[in-house]
Design an enzyme around this catalytic site. Structure first.
Site, PDB file in Angstrom:
ATOM      1  CG  HIS A  64      -7.019   6.724   1.303  1.00  0.00           C
ATOM      2  ND1 HIS A  64      -6.705   5.874   0.274  1.00  0.00           N
ATOM      3  CD2 HIS A  64      -6.112   6.486   2.266  1.00  0.00           C
ATOM      4  CE1 HIS A  64      -5.648   5.147   0.607  1.00  0.00           C
ATOM      5  NE2 HIS A  64      -5.262   5.501   1.814  1.00  0.00           N
ATOM      6  CG  ASP A 110      -5.523   2.976   4.579  1.00  0.00           C
ATOM      7  OD1 ASP A 110      -6.171   2.951   5.626  1.00  0.00           O
ATOM      8  OD2 ASP A 110      -4.588   3.772   4.378  1.00  0.00           O
ATOM      9  CG  ASP A 155      -1.275   6.020   2.409  1.00  0.00           C
ATOM     10  OD1 ASP A 155      -2.341   5.578   1.962  1.00  0.00           O
ATOM     11  OD2 ASP A 155      -0.864   5.764   3.548  1.00  0.00           O
ATOM     12  CG  HIS A 171      -1.861   1.124   1.286  1.00  0.00           C
ATOM     13  ND1 HIS A 171      -2.788   1.345   0.302  1.00  0.00           N
ATOM     14  CD2 HIS A 171      -2.021   2.116   2.185  1.00  0.00           C
ATOM     15  CE1 HIS A 171      -3.496   2.419   0.606  1.00  0.00           C
ATOM     16  NE2 HIS A 171      -3.048   2.916   1.744  1.00  0.00           N
TER      17      HIS A 171
HETATM   18 ZN   LIG Z   1      -3.684   4.600   2.878  1.00  0.00          ZN
END
Ligand SMILES: [Zn+2]
Length: 1061
Positions: free
Chosen positions: A577, A372, A262, A260
């Site tokens: 997000h 997430d 971000d 993951h």
């Molecule tokens: Zn995230």
């Protein structure tokens, strides 16, 4: 003679094995101590420090200075490039040789001008394999570059992870040497660690646990770390254990490599570009070494970055994608927030994402991947379905603070009844390290035991990137099929979901939103980002509409497809997000604001260009073009620019309906403004507008008690001398909307100190700290006296540091009163809201969501009810009883709640981490209050909220504006909203439009779409604009019929005839 078996005390046996593999204890004689053999320093080391993120080509041209292990470099966000010269000793022929590198920060190894592997201590990547086996004739000297970013995997927080970055952090190189790596020892360590994990994980009640422990103990007995010839015997013991199979009914774990990243969070967007390269090149290295390793990768934006910054790496990714090892997933441009983006923006996430995946990897994603994100809109199932997706994976609901979500595998039914298959990895993580504890948790924690016998197991360092390691893969191999544990297979999302789908008859169904009972502050934090989001969604809507109409009306107009794609992608990027949610560091917020500024300035240029094209060739007076971009008739007061920078009020023209003239019906009712009234003569304008005298808006002079009444013949508003709303009456019926004895427009301040996640969380207990702001008597003053507009204004001191001013505005003909608010906000851990106690009783309130609305309780009966003490909404919320209701509209807010009869809008927060400056400064926003008879649907709350958010455009017409008003679309049903008009994405002929409509009332309805555009052909299509083969719509008398079920979103392709001019 064999040694006599000891009794084998559980603890001593266990700890004995632990010490044998310990990196800390007894490394002089244990197995771990011999993992690496001979070592040599690197031949030469030099470095170059820069605040820029340079390309490799630029970096290697720079002036490198001699460096050594122990050197410090920095500060935060800088980059240190190391040139590493290596000479491998001849004596190491036949051995596996590593470059062992330990430093702070995130490293990337470059070899021959290409990135080859990430090196991050935090991500357990401390060595780069120079050769698996040094050959006789191999070149033994080479030069590498290591690009070290001065930030950790999770940024550079000062003290704690989410603290604002420490700008002065320094970084150190602590190891750089060559070493022989003993692969056989590594394999034994993997065996022993897993056996220890099984012994501990299954515990003393388990026969299998003892078998694992005794096997490990025996391995220590037979293994002499100094005698490699003893290793095979130990290895055989382990193999025998791991090859003892489980039963047929074993649960199956589908292990997928995952990382993951971000897209921006505790580091800026630009660093994410490099995080992708570091993480993915490492995954590719693993694919080369492990042909069965499958790695899933979401977020088209990140792939696009790598494509443009690392073309060589990208070509390799595509090759591994062809082989099925690199699997693009998700279908979206970024992993966006699941609550705040508009319906259209959510569609565009998929439209941009899926078209990228199709173009670059030859296929659409079949699963939505959003592990997430802070909750999931009830419209997502329909949007997914419309974008070719029937499967959804996330795990974030495991973060619920109050209630445990009852499923891990289930059908999710959205607002319109669309269903998708959802899987939450039952291990409640998307960054598994592959230890036995996680494997066992995945089985035991599964809420759908007996219904679903397959689970996802996503392994690899995540959030800040990193990804899987070879050790993780080695562990997974051992666990393929071992008695006492679930079956584990390296797998793809397709394999997982096919397995789940093949046995879905038993699965339960969850209807409605997936609400995350945490992070509810993200609806409010960073108000300027939220405002930018709402505003830019509006700008792109308007640009697309006007450009589409210009395309239809002008042969010479070029639809700005490429510019619009660029601007949409900026908006979609900001909907990541941790960006639109406000949970990012200051650097990211600044970048986000720049992106909005780009959309505003370019968007406005595009608007002017389209307006110019619409005016061209029309005879008529020069001046302003007034454009209504909504699909219904509007009559509104608007402020017009006057020479000298002042403004005057005008009223958009309202014509008497006449056959064949649909100007009054809206969408793009382009008309010339006839009423550019001077500010001091508004009454004349009213007369000219033909409005009845009784419908003027009046501000009655302050009474002796200092109160002011605004009245426009529709509603009557009374404000007390401090700006509180003491009465709001529907004039026709005399019905009062404010609860008896209560005060509306009540600002309230709360202490806002969450447990940890500062920018994210507002906790339930904040409600206990409510402090109403009282204001000072006599501060209310008349703003605009009346006529087209009446207003009053006041000041409110929020605290010694913060103040608020507000103009309460009532326009002629307007069913709602607006509150234009300006706040100078300088607080720490405070939450500002405004409340309206309504004279309405209902157990449920209604909130707008994407393409529709839903109800949530106004009471705290159950834990599921009170966990929703702070919820999200879009442009409006409504509290209605039979026959009457009160709606609260807003132009850029998302946080809200209704408890009992009190509607509350969340205005500003003041968190200090990860951005200590979040929300400090000046804010301008508007909310509005609309009392209504009947249902909010029949009363027109939805169009009112649209009007507040899509003001009439008054564009300077470069040429003569159309002399007569002209309208492009008109819908027969008030339940249907024409949300979007745009050019089709991919089309051989550019004169093709796509219309998106949705049913907004929650009803089955047949709607006639009338248009003045020259339509040749009309066909239904999906959200990816793929035509429905059976979707041809008869087009007669300039109209076509579209049928809707509640909250259904429908898209259609309109092929236009060639233009006449
Ligand atoms: Zn995230």
């Amino acid at each position: 003679m064999a040694a006599v078996p000891a009794v084998k005390h559980w603890r001593t046996a266990l700890e004995r094995v632990e010490k044998f593999v310990s990196p800390l204890y007894f490394t002089d004689c244990n197995l771990r101590g011999r993992l690496f053999g001979d070592r040599r320093p690197v031949a030469a080391l030099a470095s170059f420090l820069t605040p820029e993120r340079l390309s490799y080509e630029d970096a290697v041209q720079q002036d490198f200075r001699p460096a050594q292990v122990g050197d410090c470099f920095g500060p935060t966000w800088w980059t240190c490039w190391f040139r590493v010269e290596l000479i491998i000793p001849e004596a190491w022929v036949g051995q596996e040789v590593h470059l062992c590198w330990e430093s702070d920060g995130e490293g990337l190894v470059w070899r021959d001008g290409e990135p080859v592997q990430g090196l991050t201590t935090e991500g357990e990547k401390n060595s780069y394999i120079l050769t698996n086996k040094l050959g006789e004739g191999d070149s033994r000297s080479l030069t590498l570059y290591v690009e070290v970013a001065c930030n950790g995997l999770l940024g550079a927080g000062k003290g704690t992870m989410i603290a604002p970055p420490d700008p002065k952090k320094m970084f150190q190189l602590s190891r750089a040497e060559l070493a022989v790596f003993h692969r056989d020892i590594h394999q034994l360590l993997v065996d022993l660690e897993l056996l220890l994990g099984i012994a501990k994980g299954l515990g003393k009640d388990s026969q299998r646990s003892f078998q694992a422990l005794y096997t490990a103990n025996q391995m220590v007995n037979v293994c002499d770390p100094a005698q490699p010839e003893t290793f095979p015997v130990a290895q055989a013991l382990a193999s025998r254990f791991f090859n003892q199979r489980g039963g047929e009914s074993q649960h199956t774990l589908h292990a997928m490599g995952h990382c993951h990243i971000d897209t921006a969070w505790l580091w800026p967007f630009k660093e994410t570009v490099r995080k992708c390269a570091r993480s993915w090149v490492t995954a590719l290295k693993l694919m080369e070494q492990n042909a069965d390793f499958i790695f899933v990768c979401s977020q088209a934006q990140q792939l696009e970055w790598v494509k443009s910054h690392y073309p060589g790496l990208y070509a390799q990714l595509q090759e591994f994608a062809c082989q099925g090892q690199f699997v693009p997933v998700g279908g979206t441009w970024v992993e966006m927030d699941g609550n705040l983006p508009s319906g259209e923006a959510m569609v565009r996430q998929f439209l941009q994402g899926q078209s990228f995946f199709l173009q670059e990897f030859g296929k659409l994603c079949s699963e939505f991947w959003l592990p997430d994100t802070f909750g999931y809109s009830a419209q997502l199932p329909q949007i997914m379905r419309g974008c070719g997706i029937t499967r959804f994976l996330t795990q974030k609901l495991s973060w619920n603070l109050v209630n445990s979500f009852p499923h891990h595998t289930f059908h999710w039914e959205g607002l319109d009844g669309s269903r998708v298959l959802v899987h939450f990895p039952p291990g409640d993580s998307y960054g598994m390290q592959v230890n036995v504890e996680e494997v066992l948790k995945t089985v035991t924690n599964n809420q759908d035991k007996g219904r679903a016998n397959h689970s996802a197991f996503l392994f690899g360092f995540g959030d800040g990137g990193g990804g899987p390691t070879q050790t993780m893969l080695d562990r997974l191999r051992r666990l393929g099929n071992t008695d006492g544990l679930p079956r584990v297979q390296l797998s793809s999302p397709d394999q997982l979901f096919e397995a789940l789908e093949s046995d879905q008859g038993q699965l339960c169904t969850w209807v409605g939103e997936l609400f995350l009972e945490l992070h509810n502050g993200t609806y409010t934090t960073h108000a300027q980002i939220k405002k930018g989001n709402r505003e830019c969604e509006r700008i792109l809507h308007d640009v697309e509409l006007l450009s589409s109409l210009a395309l239809a009306r002008s042969a010479h107009f070029l639809y700005p497809a490429a510019q619009l794609q660029h601007l949409w992608r900026l908006l979609l990027l900001n909907q990541f997000h941790d960006v639109v949610t406000g949970s990012c560091i200051q650097l990211v917020a600044e970048d986000a604001m720049k992106n909005y500024e780009d959309i505003r300035s370019h968007g406005n240029t595009l608007l002017s260009a389209a307006a110019g094209a619409l005016c061209a060739g029309e005879p008529g007076p020069e001046g302003l073009l007034v454009v209504n971009t909504l699909p219904w008739k509007r009559t509104e007061v608007l402020a017009l620019p006057k020479p000298g920078g002042t403004q005057s009020l005008g009223r958009s023209r309202e014509e008497e309906p006449s056959p064949g003239d649909r100007a009054q019906h809206g969408l793009c009712a382009c008309s010339h403004l006839h009423l550019a009234a001077a500010s001091h003569t508004p009454a004349a304008s009213i007369r000219n507008a033909g409005a009845p005298a009784s419908s003027t808006s009046k501000s009655r002079p302050p009474k002796t008690d200092g109160s002011v009444t605004l009245d426009n013949g529709i509603i009557r508003v009374r404000l007390d001398s401090t700006g509180h709303l003491t009465s709001l009456v529907l004039v026709a019926s005399g019905r009062e909307a404010i609860a008896e004895g209560a005060l509306g427009n009540q600002f309230v301040l709360f202490d806002d100190v969450p447990l940890y996640w500062d920018a994210w969380d507002v906790m339930d207990y904040h409600l206990e700290t409510r402090k109403p702001l009282l204001g000072q008597v006599g501060t209310l003053a008349i703003g605009t006296e009346g006529g087209l507009r009446g207003s009053a204004w006041f000041l409110l001191q929020i605290s010694p540091n913060s103040r608020l001013s507000q103009e309460v505005v009532l326009d002629i003909g307007c069913p709602y009163v607006r509150f234009h608010t300006e706040v100078h906000w300088h607080e720490a851990h405070k939450f500002l809201k405004v409340e309206f106690p309504a004279r309405v009783r209902s157990p449920q309130a209604t909130y707008e969501i994407q393409f529709g609305h839903l109800q949530r309780p106004t009471h705290y009966n159950t834990s599921w009810d009170w966990a929703r003490f702070e919820v999200w909404t879009h442009r409006w919320m409504d509290l209605s009883e039979h026959g009457f209701g009160l709606a609260l509209l807003n132009d850029c807010k998302y946080g809200a709640s209704v408890r009992g009869n009190v509607l509350s809008l969340s205005l500003l927060r003041a968190p200090k981490a990860p951005d200590a400056t979040a929300d400090m400064g000046c804010h301008k926003f508007t909310y509005a209050l609309m009392p209504h008879e009947g249902s909010f649907q029949d009363a027109g709350v939805i169009p009112a909220a649209y009007s507040l958010n899509f003001p009439l455009l008054a564009l300077p017409a470069p040429g003569p504006a159309p002399a007569t008003a002209w309208s492009a679309f008109w819908l027969s049903s008030p339940a249907v909203v024409l949300e979007t008009v745009k050019q089709a994405e991919t089309t051989t002929q550019n004169r093709t439009l796509v219309l998106r409509l949705y049913e907004a009332h929650g009803s089955h309805v047949d709607c006639w779409v009338h248009t003045s555009l020259p339509v040749q052909e009309a066909v239904l299509c999906d959200l990816l604009e793929r035509r429905d083969p059976a979707g041809h719509l008869p087009f007669q008398d300039s109209s076509l019929k579209v049928t809707f079920s509640p909250f259904q979103v429908r898209s259609l392709v309109l092929v236009l005839q060639p233009p006449s001019n």
